[in-house]
Design an enzyme around this catalytic site. Structure first.
Site, PDB file in Angstrom:
ATOM      1  CG  HIS A   1      60.538  34.083  71.526  1.00  0.00           C
ATOM      2  ND1 HIS A   1      60.990  32.845  71.373  1.00  0.00           N
ATOM      3  CD2 HIS A   1      61.042  34.923  70.287  1.00  0.00           C
ATOM      4  CE1 HIS A   1      61.103  32.931  70.044  1.00  0.00           C
ATOM      5  NE2 HIS A   1      61.063  33.775  69.418  1.00  0.00           N
TER       6      HIS A   1
ATOM      7  CD  GLU B   1      62.663  36.941  68.500  1.00  0.00           C
ATOM      8  OE1 GLU B   1      61.845  36.578  67.368  1.00  0.00           O
ATOM      9  OE2 GLU B   1      63.586  35.966  68.426  1.00  0.00           O
TER      10      GLU B   1
ATOM     11  CG  HIS C   1      58.428  36.259  66.297  1.00  0.00           C
ATOM     12  ND1 HIS C   1      59.061  35.472  67.188  1.00  0.00           N
ATOM     13  CD2 HIS C   1      57.131  35.841  66.055  1.00  0.00           C
ATOM     14  CE1 HIS C   1      58.049  34.755  67.569  1.00  0.00           C
ATOM     15  NE2 HIS C   1      56.843  34.888  66.970  1.00  0.00           N
TER      16      HIS C   1
ATOM     17  CD  GLU D   1      61.064  36.063  62.536  1.00  0.00           C
ATOM     18  OE1 GLU D   1      61.737  36.900  63.002  1.00  0.00           O
ATOM     19  OE2 GLU D   1      60.773  34.896  62.876  1.00  0.00           O
TER      20      GLU D   1
END
Length: 316
Positions: free
Chosen positions: A104, A141, A197, A279
């Protein structure tokens, strides 16, 4: 990254829900330690613990079944990727290239039209990028992933690797798009690539998981050559991440294995180099959020990821 909506492949060869990754590692690590030669010391970051040697990798023969936005450049900045690259020094990974993809971008929140643009991911078309998630207190994030990426870059450079980031503190105001993130790794001919992430699931859902590329051969995507080495990379990262952080495998995805295989992610579908996603935890769970917002824990997370990558590259 949130899992509300997108399809993903079920983990292969499912295991019981008793956390088989933990059980397998408990059996493997002592034996591996006996045969592991201590290599060049890897130090901790400003918030982390110093290490005098890297722990043993998960052996290549191991079988673990995969089953408050920060300030950004001006809003008119173009979202073309300007990856950060610094040459590595001397060390066991001299000559190796690692691409680190911090998920992101803090500016995505202000550029929803741009990041909603559809791009080709081989199997279909998906949005260029997403905003990512955040803790309930507003720690994003995108902020988390860049911090871990910087720590990881430092650790890998100390091992001699050349590390390239898909975005850095001087990145454009949004993006880059998922297809461009994959191209950065491909163009660099990376020996390994990882996308960092943190998830955005419900409170009570906690733990980490590693996302492995499924076999895709459609359009511009052909993951068949990288499925095997990516699996190996993912197993090594998962084992070392678990040991360094103490974070358990996900209790809501992967049947306790810590692995999920997906064919709907452009960053994996379009990669021609070994690549996985991790993650690191669930930002919406109070227990995981307390870890993810800790600088000391983020250093351990970077350490675990680094050790997995080092293990993979030293054997490749």
């Amino acid at each position: 990254m949130s899992y509300t909506g997108p399809d993903f492949d079920p983990p292969q060869q499912r295991r019981p829900r008793r956390g088989p990754l933990t059980v397998a590692l408990a059996a493997l690590v002592p034996g591996a330690l006996l045969g592991w030669l201590v290599y060049e010391a890897v130090g901790g970051g400003p918030d982390g613990k110093d290490r005098t040697a890297s722990p043993a990798p998960v052996p290549r023969s191991a079988t673990v079944s995969p089953a408050t936005p920060a300030a950004s450049p001006g809003d008119d900045a173009k979202a073309s990727a300007s990856p950060s690259a610094r040459p590595g020094g001397t060390g066991p990974l001299k000559g190796k290239v690692v691409v680190v993809d911090p998920g992101h971008n803090p500016g995505n929140f202000r550029h929803t039209a741009e990041i909603n643009r559809q791009v080709d991911i081989g199997t279909n078309r998906k949005e260029c990028d997403t905003t990512g998630t955040s803790t309930n207190d507003g720690y994003t994030e995108a902020e988390f992933t860049l911090d871990v990426a910087h720590r990881l870059r430092t650790l890998l450079e100390r091992q001699g690797a050349t590390v390239k980031l898909t975005r850095d503190g001087d990145s454009p105001a949004w993006g880059p798009c998922v297809d461009e993130r994959a191209r950065i790794g491909n163009t660099a001919r990376a020996d390994a690539a990882i996308s960092i992430h943190a998830d955005g699931s419900a409170d009570g859902n906690r733990g980490f998981h590693v996302i492995l590329p499924g076999s895709v051969h459609a359009g511009a995507a052909d993951t068949r050559p990288i499925v095997g080495p990516s699996h190996d990379l993912g197993v090594r990262i998962a084992g070392n991440f678990l040991r360094e952080t103490g974070e358990p495998p996900s209790n809501y995805l992967g049947d306790g294995t810590g692995f999920v295989t997906r064919t709907d992610l452009g960053g994996l579908n379009l990669s021609t180099v070994p690549k996985v996603f991790i993650e690191c935890g669930n930002m919406r769970d109070s227990k995981d959020a307390a870890l993810l917002t800790s600088g000391a824990w983020r250093q351990r997370a970077a350490q675990g990821i680094s050790e997995g990558i080092v293990s993979f590259l030293r054997e490749s």
